[in-house]
Scaffold this motif. Structure first.
Motif, PDB file in Angstrom:
ATOM      1  N   VAL A   1       7.383  -0.227   0.865  1.00  8.96           N
ATOM      2  CA  VAL A   1       7.995  -1.390   0.219  1.00  8.96           C
ATOM      3  C   VAL A   1       7.777  -2.614   1.104  1.00  8.96           C
ATOM      4  O   VAL A   1       8.411  -2.762   2.136  1.00  8.96           O
ATOM      5  CB  VAL A   1       9.493  -1.164  -0.051  1.00  8.96           C
ATOM      6  CG1 VAL A   1      10.091  -2.369  -0.753  1.00  8.96           C
ATOM      7  CG2 VAL A   1       9.692   0.099  -0.887  1.00  8.96           C
ATOM      8  N   ASP A   2       6.864  -3.463   0.673  1.00  6.47           N
ATOM      9  CA  ASP A   2       6.619  -4.727   1.365  1.00  6.47           C
ATOM     10  C   ASP A   2       7.266  -5.849   0.552  1.00  6.47           C
ATOM     11  O   ASP A   2       7.940  -5.597  -0.456  1.00  6.47           O
ATOM     12  CB  ASP A   2       5.122  -4.956   1.586  1.00  6.47           C
ATOM     13  CG  ASP A   2       4.323  -5.002   0.288  1.00  6.47           C
ATOM     14  OD1 ASP A   2       4.920  -5.004  -0.819  1.00  6.47           O
ATOM     15  OD2 ASP A   2       3.083  -5.051   0.369  1.00  6.47           O
TER      16      ASP A   2
ATOM     17  N   GLY B   1       9.967  -7.926  -4.030  1.00  4.46           N
ATOM     18  CA  GLY B   1      10.176  -9.043  -4.947  1.00  4.46           C
ATOM     19  C   GLY B   1      10.083  -8.593  -6.396  1.00  4.46           C
ATOM     20  O   GLY B   1      10.867  -9.032  -7.251  1.00  4.46           O
ATOM     21  N   HIS B   2       9.144  -7.707  -6.680  1.00 10.25           N
ATOM     22  CA  HIS B   2       9.015  -7.140  -8.028  1.00 10.25           C
ATOM     23  C   HIS B   2      10.272  -6.349  -8.395  1.00 10.25           C
ATOM     24  O   HIS B   2      10.815  -6.498  -9.496  1.00 10.25           O
ATOM     25  CB  HIS B   2       7.774  -6.246  -8.101  1.00 10.25           C
ATOM     26  CG  HIS B   2       7.730  -5.382  -9.313  1.00 10.25           C
ATOM     27  ND1 HIS B   2       7.312  -5.843 -10.547  1.00 10.25           N
ATOM     28  CD2 HIS B   2       8.091  -4.088  -9.486  1.00 10.25           C
ATOM     29  CE1 HIS B   2       7.395  -4.863 -11.426  1.00 10.25           C
ATOM     30  NE2 HIS B   2       7.866  -3.786 -10.817  1.00 10.25           N
TER      31      HIS B   2
ATOM     32  N   ALA C   1      -0.955  -2.581 -10.137  1.00  7.59           N
ATOM     33  CA  ALA C   1      -1.296  -2.193  -8.775  1.00  7.59           C
ATOM     34  C   ALA C   1      -0.819  -3.289  -7.835  1.00  7.59           C
ATOM     35  O   ALA C   1      -1.050  -4.473  -8.076  1.00  7.59           O
ATOM     36  CB  ALA C   1      -2.798  -1.996  -8.638  1.00  7.59           C
ATOM     37  N   PHE C   2      -0.148  -2.894  -6.778  1.00  9.49           N
ATOM     38  CA  PHE C   2       0.339  -3.828  -5.775  1.00  9.49           C
ATOM     39  C   PHE C   2      -0.625  -3.838  -4.591  1.00  9.49           C
ATOM     40  O   PHE C   2      -1.381  -2.884  -4.378  1.00  9.49           O
ATOM     41  CB  PHE C   2       1.753  -3.439  -5.343  1.00  9.49           C
ATOM     42  CG  PHE C   2       2.757  -3.562  -6.453  1.00  9.49           C
ATOM     43  CD1 PHE C   2       3.437  -4.742  -6.679  1.00  9.49           C
ATOM     44  CD2 PHE C   2       2.992  -2.487  -7.313  1.00  9.49           C
ATOM     45  CE1 PHE C   2       4.344  -4.863  -7.730  1.00  9.49           C
ATOM     46  CE2 PHE C   2       3.889  -2.589  -8.356  1.00  9.49           C
ATOM     47  CZ  PHE C   2       4.568  -3.791  -8.571  1.00  9.49           C
ATOM     48  N   GLY C   3      -0.577  -4.888  -3.809  1.00  2.72           N
ATOM     49  CA  GLY C   3      -1.490  -5.049  -2.691  1.00  2.72           C
ATOM     50  C   GLY C   3      -1.410  -3.951  -1.648  1.00  2.72           C
ATOM     51  O   GLY C   3      -2.391  -3.679  -0.950  1.00  2.72           O
ATOM     52  N   ASN C   4      -0.266  -3.279  -1.549  1.00  7.78           N
ATOM     53  CA  ASN C   4      -0.109  -2.209  -0.558  1.00  7.78           C
ATOM     54  C   ASN C   4      -0.583  -0.852  -1.074  1.00  7.78           C
ATOM     55  O   ASN C   4      -0.441   0.157  -0.389  1.00  7.78           O
ATOM     56  CB  ASN C   4       1.350  -2.124  -0.103  1.00  7.78           C
ATOM     57  CG  ASN C   4       2.307  -1.794  -1.227  1.00  7.78           C
ATOM     58  OD1 ASN C   4       1.903  -1.522  -2.357  1.00  7.78           O
ATOM     59  ND2 ASN C   4       3.593  -1.825  -0.933  1.00  7.78           N
TER      60      ASN C   4
ATOM     61  N   VAL D   1       0.567   0.715  -3.865  1.00  9.19           N
ATOM     62  CA  VAL D   1       1.529   1.314  -4.800  1.00  9.19           C
ATOM     63  C   VAL D   1       1.104   0.946  -6.217  1.00  9.19           C
ATOM     64  O   VAL D   1       0.657  -0.173  -6.473  1.00  9.19           O
ATOM     65  CB  VAL D   1       2.962   0.818  -4.515  1.00  9.19           C
ATOM     66  CG1 VAL D   1       3.931   1.277  -5.602  1.00  9.19           C
ATOM     67  CG2 VAL D   1       3.436   1.294  -3.151  1.00  9.19           C
ATOM     68  N   VAL D   2       1.242   1.899  -7.135  1.00 11.99           N
ATOM     69  CA  VAL D   2       0.892   1.674  -8.534  1.00 11.99           C
ATOM     70  C   VAL D   2       2.112   1.983  -9.405  1.00 11.99           C
ATOM     71  O   VAL D   2       2.718   3.047  -9.280  1.00 11.99           O
ATOM     72  CB  VAL D   2      -0.300   2.550  -8.970  1.00 11.99           C
ATOM     73  CG1 VAL D   2      -0.578   2.399 -10.461  1.00 11.99           C
ATOM     74  CG2 VAL D   2      -1.541   2.203  -8.160  1.00 11.99           C
ATOM     75  N   LEU D   3       2.466   1.037 -10.250  1.00 14.02           N
ATOM     76  CA  LEU D   3       3.527   1.229 -11.231  1.00 14.02           C
ATOM     77  C   LEU D   3       2.929   1.847 -12.480  1.00 14.02           C
ATOM     78  O   LEU D   3       1.956   1.325 -13.033  1.00 14.02           O
ATOM     79  CB  LEU D   3       4.193  -0.106 -11.576  1.00 14.02           C
ATOM     80  CG  LEU D   3       5.044  -0.146 -12.864  1.00 14.02           C
ATOM     81  CD1 LEU D   3       6.223   0.814 -12.801  1.00 14.02           C
ATOM     82  CD2 LEU D   3       5.500  -1.565 -13.160  1.00 14.02           C
ATOM     83  N   LEU D   4       3.522   2.951 -12.932  1.00 14.52           N
ATOM     84  CA  LEU D   4       3.199   3.560 -14.221  1.00 14.52           C
ATOM     85  C   LEU D   4       4.420   3.367 -15.098  1.00 14.52           C
ATOM     86  O   LEU D   4       5.497   3.905 -14.803  1.00 14.52           O
ATOM     87  CB  LEU D   4       2.886   5.034 -14.060  1.00 14.52           C
ATOM     88  CG  LEU D   4       1.730   5.391 -13.130  1.00 14.52           C
ATOM     89  CD1 LEU D   4       1.606   6.896 -12.963  1.00 14.52           C
ATOM     90  CD2 LEU D   4       0.431   4.785 -13.649  1.00 14.52           C
TER      91      LEU D   4
END
Length: 191
Positions: free
Chosen positions: A28-29, A34-35, A178-181, A183-186
């Protein structure tokens, strides 16, 4: 009517925590946090099991006073404190921080909570967290959306997000991100 929305982070191999309950592998960055803040601030209430609630209550009430907290962490501390919470527990006697203790997942009570539009809860869907509580909601077919955040790590063993079940739920993809770190949200919704 409100929706029940499951929010959970998992490892690529499907675990929500390691064998010793560790979650130090969560990536978690500030972007992801923020999301989370944006999504969770829009919710009407949080629904958690006892373990998740105690984990949250052990940190978030004062996180914004900690000089080590980032801006998004301080923002979430405020969101968490102010948002109504329901903790499902048969053993917890009382809970602080705008929290109601609920003993059991009873479908009729959950449907009434989803339909409530006045007299208590602010507008917004209901954010569900915790694997055991999610399993209880799944058994009664009460989850409307799944937002699963897949972290790019394989931890090998631990507590799985989904346990064996006789319930089958067909979903449709509502989106991915897809987040920069990594992590992918499904994001899935019930058909």
């Amino acid at each position: 009517m409100r929706k029940i929305v499951l929010f959970m982070s998992v490892s690529l191999d499907g675990f929500i925590e390691g064998p010793d309950r560790e979650i130090d592998w969560h990536m978690v960055d500030d972007e992801l946090h923020g999301h989370f803040n944006e999504q969770l601030a829009a919710m009407g209430a949080f629904l958690n099991g006892r373990v998740t609630y105690e984990l949250m209550a052990g940190f978030w009430p004062t996180a914004d006073a900690d000089p080590a907290s980032t801006g998004p962490m301080a923002e979430f501390a405020h969101i968490w404190r102010e948002k109504p919470k329901f903790v499902f527990s048969r053993t917890l006697e009382r809970a602080d921080w705008n929290t109601t203790v609920v003993r059991d997942v009873i479908a009729e009570d959950i449907m009434a909570l989803k339909a409530e539009r006045r007299g208590g809860l602010p507008e917004g869907d209901l954010a569900l967290g915790g694997a055991e509580l999610a399993a209880a909601f799944m058994r009664q077919d009460l989850i409307d959306e799944y937002r699963v955040y897949v972290h790019p790590v394989v931890i090998g063993r631990g507590k799985p997000l989904f346990t064996a079940s006789d319930t089958r739920t067909t979903l449709r993809l509502a989106g991915t991100r897809a987040f920069g770190n990594g992590v992918v949200l499904l994001h899935y919704r019930r058909r």
